[in-house]
Write an enzyme that holds these catalytic residues in place. Structure first.
Site, mmCIF file in Angstrom:
data_model
loop_
_atom_site.group_PDB
_atom_site.id
_atom_site.type_symbol
_atom_site.label_atom_id
_atom_site.label_comp_id
_atom_site.label_asym_id
_atom_site.label_seq_id
_atom_site.Cartn_x
_atom_site.Cartn_y
_atom_site.Cartn_z
ATOM 1 N N SER A 18 43.879 35.985 49.237
ATOM 2 C CA SER A 18 43.357 37.132 49.975
ATOM 3 C C SER A 18 44.028 37.186 51.342
ATOM 4 C CB SER A 18 41.849 36.964 50.129
ATOM 5 O OG SER A 18 41.319 38.057 50.819
ATOM 6 N N GLN A 53 41.284 29.979 50.522
ATOM 7 C CA GLN A 53 41.154 29.256 51.797
ATOM 8 C C GLN A 53 42.400 28.451 52.149
ATOM 9 O OE1 GLN A 53 38.761 29.421 54.115
ATOM 10 N NE2 GLN A 53 37.409 30.777 52.982
ATOM 11 N N GLY A 65 40.437 39.196 47.277
ATOM 12 C CA GLY A 65 40.417 37.904 46.582
ATOM 13 C C GLY A 65 39.422 37.948 45.437
ATOM 14 N N THR A 66 38.329 38.661 45.642
ATOM 15 C CA THR A 66 37.298 38.777 44.614
ATOM 16 C C THR A 66 37.869 39.421 43.350
ATOM 17 O OG1 THR A 66 35.561 38.932 46.266
ATOM 18 C CG2 THR A 66 35.065 39.873 44.106
ATOM 19 N N ASN A 114 35.182 27.049 50.526
ATOM 20 C CA ASN A 114 35.029 27.893 51.715
ATOM 21 C C ASN A 114 33.866 27.463 52.596
ATOM 22 O OD1 ASN A 114 33.970 29.003 49.118
ATOM 23 N ND2 ASN A 114 32.780 30.258 50.517
ATOM 24 N N CYS A 131 23.827 35.416 52.160
ATOM 25 C CA CYS A 131 22.658 36.004 52.821
ATOM 26 C C CYS A 131 22.097 37.072 51.898
ATOM 27 C CB CYS A 131 23.063 36.722 54.093
ATOM 28 S SG CYS A 131 23.567 35.631 55.381
ATOM 29 N N THR A 153 46.245 53.516 42.584
ATOM 30 C CA THR A 153 47.308 53.685 43.574
ATOM 31 C C THR A 153 47.250 52.557 44.602
ATOM 32 O OG1 THR A 153 47.221 56.049 43.232
ATOM 33 C CG2 THR A 153 48.268 55.299 45.276
#
Ligand code: PLP
Length: 374
Positions: free
Chosen positions: A199, A184, A75-76, A156, A320, A237
């Protein structure tokens, strides 16, 4: 869903367990289906066909055209491609501003230095106390000098659902591209953005695979170059097994029993902690599997360590760094103080979470709060 018999997993917004059907669909591609999808021989063609079958399933589930779905590694990467790709492709020198909601995921927010180097100004759209974009601010900020606006479908961390129809309308009225991070909420067919990102691992599919929906006619340049895979939009690929798993998860997820709302409501109903505050109080405003709470004066980290020891996997939803939870950029944007922004506790329920697990988890939260004198 218990990952092991003695634990209760309530962190489905972070990731979800793979469905057995997904594992089964992927296995042949991990064992024997090693052909390179770009190869012209039969082994390659079979892999290419499997990828295109997944593309068919995913595009249909979105009400999109087959060619509008581009697979990425996450997703990033999908969001990076949508945003940076749009900035790279833009030839309209008047449009030099880009707007992000202040509560976007870091995969959107952290494109800012790249965009700045490309000559764009990034501005944050303010949000209200529950993290919803302020439409009147968005309206004021939009104009003919804005290239793109990015507002996620649902947050999220808090689970807040954005007023996406209004955002779509405002963006379209000002001729601005609209990117929506739907990680989400996928699979969803009620989005009418120019660029949408997804994602697989949030819908019981594998990690390390995502997709960007690029509406036909939208100008995008690739951010990875090399072989011309994915219609020259994403070189590299393809991960055949993961893409097959993404397709299978999309197919399966629609017909699965979905216990999330009941489990979440059972959990919240069973919590008896006088000082507890529910961050998004009205259930219509929030994703069905999300419960975000604060206990004033109790840091999320302390609570999560106690819960972890009791066998509950939960989260703060915030980032974090070196093992400690930072003040949440989402809560800060909602107007909470630095201290309050370290208190957010996120419990996210899965389609399979049982009501017994929800009740047991609530009892553990209660016991942990008691241990901390609440
Ligand atoms: N966007 C949102 C809203 C997310 O919740 C996440 C994952 O936590 C992402 C993007 C990133 O997706 P991925 O983990 O596939 O890179």
């Amino acid at each position: 869903m218990r990952l092991s018999k003695d634990r209760i997993y309530l962190d489905h917004a972070a990731t979800t367990p793979m469905l057995p059907e997904v594992v089964d669909a992927m296995e042949p591609w991990l064992r024997d289906g090693y052909g390179n999808p770009s190869s012209l021989h039969a082994d390659g063609r079979r892999a290419k066909d499997a990828i295109d079958k997944a593309r068919e399933i995913i595009s249909q589930s979105l009400g999109a055209l087959f060619a509008e779905v581009i697979f990425t590694s996450s997703g990033t990467e999908a969001a990076n491609l949508a945003i940076v790709g749009a900035a790279l492709a833009n030839e309209d020198t008047r449009r030099r501003r880009i707007l992000f909601s202040a509560v976007e995921h870091h995969c959107v927010l952290h494109t800012e230095p790249i965009l700045r180097r490309l000559g764009y100004d990034v501005e944050l759209i303010p949000v209200d106390r529950i993290g919803r974009v302020r439409l009147e601010s968005l309206q004021d900020m939009l104009g003919e000098d804005v290239l793109l606006v990015s507002v996620m479908h649902a947050n999220n961390e808090l689970g807040t659902i954005q007023p996406i129809e209004e955002v779509t309308r405002l963006a379209s009225e000002s001729g601005t591209l609209f990117h929506c991070d739907a990680v989400q909420t996928f699979p969803t067919s009620d989005l009418h953005a120019d660029l949408v990102t997804f994602s697989a691992h949030k819908i019981n599919g594998p990690k390390g695979v995502g997709a960007t929906y690029i509406k036909a006619g939208t100008r995008i340049k690739p951010i990875t170059v090399g072989g011309g895979q994915e219609r020259e939009m994403r070189a590299g690929t393809e991960n055949t097994a993961a893409i097959v798993g993404f397709g299978e998860a999309t197919k399966q997820i629609k017909n699965r029993p979905d216990n999330r709302r009941e489990a979440r409501d059972t959990f919240l109903g069973a919590l008896r902690i006088p000082q507890l505050i529910q961050t998004v109080p009205t259930s219509d405003d929030v994703l069905r599997g999300h419960a975000h709470i604060r206990i004033p004066g109790v840091q999320a980290e302390t609570m999560l360590i106690l819960l972890d020891r009791m066998g509950i996997s939960a989260s703060s939803g915030a980032a974090c760094s070196s093992g400690s939870i930072e003040p949440s950029h989402v809560l800060l944007a909602c107007g909470y103080t630095q201290e309050e922004a370290k208190e957010g506790l996120r419990f996210t329920f899965g389609r399979e979470t049982s009501l017994e697990e929800a009740k047991e988890a609530a009892q553990c939260v209660h016991d942990a709060a008691k241990q901390l004198g609440r």
